[in-house]
Each structure stands twice: as structure tokens, then as C-alpha cells.
Scaffold this active site. Structure first.
Site, mmCIF file in Angstrom:
data_model
loop_
_atom_site.group_PDB
_atom_site.id
_atom_site.type_symbol
_atom_site.label_atom_id
_atom_site.label_comp_id
_atom_site.label_asym_id
_atom_site.label_seq_id
_atom_site.Cartn_x
_atom_site.Cartn_y
_atom_site.Cartn_z
ATOM 1 C CB ALA A 83 81.246 39.014 20.377
ATOM 2 C CB CYS A 84 84.515 34.824 20.024
ATOM 3 S SG CYS A 84 83.504 33.573 20.002
#
Length: 484
Positions: A423-424
Site C-alpha cells: 500500500a505504501c
């Protein structure tokens, strides 16, 4: 070729029955395929944690028995990665270790001896462009504050790793480069980087430049800069990781190889240890460089996980050592998914096919990692072939969004525990993984990717259940969202 809406009613009924069959066969218990995110604790690690909760609850600073638990764990981790116990500092995990490595290099550069008229400019960092955010974000923060310069190294699409080590060496700046940080293995693609080769190249670069050093750079020449660090969190426990000559710092995290969360370590070479500055200030734990009362139960679990991993990776006489077992499960998962999802009748009804994103022809990958994308058959047909995607300039955005939505639907059902990537690393506008984009994956495929990572506990039943769930999810998606 008939569209999905043009299929005869009898064929539509058949496909609905097929979906019901897949739905019944798909396991109701969630299938865990996200070992690159975290791994379940092994029974050995869990037992060690529980025992230490009873027998090692005292402060290690005053109790020799509890101190012994900590030191046995240190010896076990050192044995796993091939270093001396004194070169290991226990931390809370990979994020702390990575932040410490970045800041240590900058501190050392800032402390170069100005009394010798050293030219101290702005410290420079060299890193791969697909580092974990616990490396990338500290560097980006320092850049935003005007405290460092950075060179992000590009990735070769045929290896998933650095384009070449020569490009890294060419990016170095004598007198300014304080850190080179390159991950051992990537968490999304599994690509393995040539750490030993980089260490040798850096050592040779330091040697050659020190021969021609002038007085203005003598402090830099004697400092040991640039430091070389690797984030090995994804590699330790999956492949043999041995500290090569010339490596200064290495990060690892226990929960990535069947140990507990909240414990990890930073390897610090003997030549660097005397110069290591604390990241956390307080008590004198870890020989004065890492304040905070030791997490004895967690470290007991970390040591047990290290001993198990050493056995699993070193025992070549076993009929199925861990790496072979992981690779077999990954390959079974890949082949069965491709054969099932890409079956002509199946893909004609769903409108989707599956492609593999991390099949790098010229580079090794972790044996447990599979990265695939759900893509529209219309996009593949417009490309003129099924193995390569065209550029997305003239592609109907609805087809792109639909593939991503189908991927999200698959994961939202909760029957497969996997990741859409990291997600980052999600690109702000496209929703595509920046790691996949940098690794040469087509932007259209990167928007609908699924990372599947197997582990020691993955079974063939898990593989079969995952295939059934992929089928059931895509069939149900098409039933609920008829093609335009």
C-alpha cells in the site's frame, strides 16, 4: 468471437452452475497467501516465547538467567546470517533498523573532521528506486529538509533488480556519498539483488579513490564512508543470507521468518561498531547503543525462529528442503491459476485473463513469491497477442477500471488473504504499484496486480482452494456486472 452477453442462454446457465460449483468447492477457511507481509509463528518460536514469559520475566540487566536468554538468541541469529554475535544489535524490527542505518550514515558524514580542512558539503545517498518505505521515507524527509542529496537507481526489467552494478558505482561521489542502501530482495516481486557483488565493487571503489586522495578529503577517506546497508527483511529465512565482506549494516525482522512481531536486529560490522551512534537515547542496553529494556520473550522467539530457519535452509540432505518446498508450492499455484483462469471457455465468459508480472528471465527471485495481474481480454486482443500489453494511450479506461475492481472484489471476499501489492507504494493517480512500474511491468497490468506469497505451512490444498476462489470470484463478478 461472441461477447459475454451474446452467449446462448443454455451456456449462460452452464456458467452460473459452474460458478455455484466453484463457490461450494472454495474453502470457507481463509487461505493465507501473504507470507511476505508477515508469517505465522512456528511452534518452536511460540513455545520459546511462552517459556520465557514464565522463566525470563526479570530485567536482563540484573538477572543472569534472563540475560542468558537474550544472548542465546543473539548467537542464534548471528549463526543464521554468518556474523559474530557482538555485531548484532537487537531492535524492534525492520523499520527501526532501516531508519537507524540511514541516520547513522548522515551522522558520520556530518562529524567528519573539519580541523583538517575537509570539504564537508551535503551528504549524498545512493539507493534503489524500489526500496521499502522505511528506507525511502527517511531519505525523502532528509531531502525535503535540504540535508541530503539522493540518487535513485533504476531497475532492469529483465532481472527485477539493479540495471547493473556499474551504474551504482558511477553514481558515487568521492567526498560526499555517505550511504549506499540496496535491499536484498523485493517484497512485491521477490527479485534478489547482487549484494555480494555490490559490496566488492564498493570496496574496490574506496581502495582506488583512496590512492589518489588529496588533503581536502583525508577525513572522508579515513571514515569508511560510504557505508553499505541492505534491508534483508524479505530474504532472511526464505533464502540463505550470509553477510558478505564489505557489508556494513543489515536489517532483519523476526515476523518475516516465523518469529514474533516487534523484534528484529541490525547487523553492524566490527569496523563500524565503535562509530555507531544511538538512535534512541536512554539506558545503556545493547552495550550502550540501543536504549530500552530488552523484550526477552520476543527475543527468545526470534532466536528459536533463527535456529529453525538455519535447519530448514542448511539441511541439503532433506528430500524437500524449504526452498524447494516453497518453489514447488509457488509454481503449482502459478500453473494452476493460469490453466484455470485462462481456459478459453472461462476467459470468454469472465472477460479476464491472468498474466505473471515477476517472471524475470535473467534474474533470481525469492522461491515463494508470485505476482500476477487480472487483465481484460479485450485489452489483450487489442494488443494483438496474449503475452504483451499495448500502451494504454488508446485503451478504454473502463476496461482498466473493471480489471482493478474485479481484483478488489476478489480480495474483499476475504477467502484469500493476499495483497494488492504494498500500500505504501501505490502511485497517487493510477493506483498502480510503483515497484511494479519501476520493474518494467506494463502500467495497465500494474493497476490490477495481486501479490501471492507462500510459506512453510502452505499446502496443496491451499493452492487448490485459492484457484477455486479465483474462479468463483471472477465468475460471480461477471454475473453481477455483465459486460457492456
Amino acid at each position: 468471437q461472441m461477447s459475454h452477453q451474446q452467449l446462448p442462454r443454455s451456456q449462460q446457465t452452464s456458467n452460473e452452475q459452474q460458478y455455484q460449483q466453484h463457490k461450494q468447492e472454495a474453502t470457507k477457511t481463509p487461505i493465507y497467501l501473504d507470507y511476505n507481509a508477515t508469517s505465522p509463528m512456528s511452534s518452536q518460536s511460540r513455545d520459546a516465547v511462552i517459556e520465557a514469559m514464565y522463566t525470563g520475566w526479570q530485567n536482563p540487566s540484573i538477572c543472569s538467567r534472563t540475560r542468558s536468554i537474550v544472548e542465546v538468541a543473539r548467537e542464534s541469529v548471528a549463526d543464521l546470517i554468518g556474523c559474530q554475535p557482538a555485531e548484532l544489535i537487537f531492535t524492534s524490527g525492520g523499520t527501526e533498523s532501516n531508519n537507524w542505518a540511514v541516520k547513522q550514515a548522515v551522522w558520520m558524514y556530518r562529524n567528519l573532521d573539519r580541523a583538517e580542512n575537509a570539504i564537508v558539503g551535503r551528504p549524498h545517498i545512493v539507493a534503489s528506486c524500489i526500496e521499502h518505505d522505511s528506507i525511502r521515507k527517511p531519505i525523502e524527509r532528509l531531502v525535503a529538509l535540504g540535508l541530503v542529496d539522493v540518487t535513485w537507481l533504476r531497475i532492469n526489467s529483465s532481472t527485477g533488480a539493479l540495471a547493473n552494478v556499474g551504474e551504482l558505482v558511477a553514481a558515487l561521489r568521492w567526498g560526499d556519498t555517505c550511504l549506499v542502501t540496496v535491499m536484498w530482495a523485493n517484497n512485491e516481486t521477490g527479485a534478489i539483488f547482487p549484494i555480494a557483488e555490490i559490496a566488492n565493487a564498493l570496496s574496490e571503489w574506496r581502495r582506488l579513490n583512496s590512492l589518489t586522495v588529496d588533503s581536502s578529503c583525508s577525513s572522508y577517506a579515513n571514515s569508511g564512508l560510504p557505508l553499505f546497508h541492505t534491508d534483508a527483511c524479505q530474504a532472511v529465512g526464505k533464502v540463505p543470507v550470509k553477510v558478505p565482506n564489505g557489508l556494513d549494516l543489515l536489517s532483519l525482522a523476526g515476523h518475516k521468518f516465523q518469529g514474533p512481531k516487534g523484534v528484529g536486529a541490525l547487523y553492524c560490522s566490527a569496523r563500524l561498531r565503535a562509530k555507531l551512534a544511538p538512535l534512541l537515547l536512554g539506558g545503556g542496553q545493547e552495550n550502550g547503543v540501543r536504549a530500552g529494556t530488552e523484550n526477552t520473550p520476543g527475543l527468545a522467539g526470534l532466536g528459536a525462529a533463527a535456529r529453525l530457519s538455519k535447519t530448514q535452509l542448511d539441511d541439503v540432505d532433506r528430500r524437500q528442503p524449504l526452498m524447494v518446498q516453497l518453489a514447488e508450492m509457488r509454481d503449482q499455484l502459478r500453473d494452476r491459476l493460469l490453466n484455470s483462469i485462462n481456459d478459453p471457455e472461462m476467459s470468454e465468459f469472465t472477460g479476464f485473463r491472468l498474466i505473471v508480472n515477476n517472471n524475470f528471465p535473467n534474474g533470481p527471485t525469492l522461491p515463494n513469491t508470485l505476482n500476477v495481474s487480472i487483465v481484460s481480454t479485450k485489452i489483450l486482443e487489442s494488443a494483438g497477442q496474449s503475452k504483451e500489453l499495448a500502451t494504454d494511450n488508446n485503451t478504454d479506461d473502463m476496461e482498466l477500471r473493471e480489471a482493478a475492481l474485479a481484483r478488489n472484489y476478489l480480495l474483499s471476499r476475504g477467502r484469500i488473504l493476499a495483497s494488492a501489492g504494498s500500500a505504501c507504494h501505490a502511485a497517487a493517480n493510477s493506483g498502480a504499484s510503483a515497484v511494479l512500474l519501476e520493474s518494467g511491468v506494463n502500467p495497465m497490468a500494474a493497476r490490477s496486480a495481486v501479490r501471492l506469497s507462500v510459506g512453510p505451512d502452505t499446502t496443496i490444498d491451499d493452492v487448490l482452494g485459492a484457484v477455486e476462489e479465483f474462479n468463483a470470484a471472477l465468475l460471480q463478478w461477471r454475473i453481477e456486472h455483465p459486460s457492456r
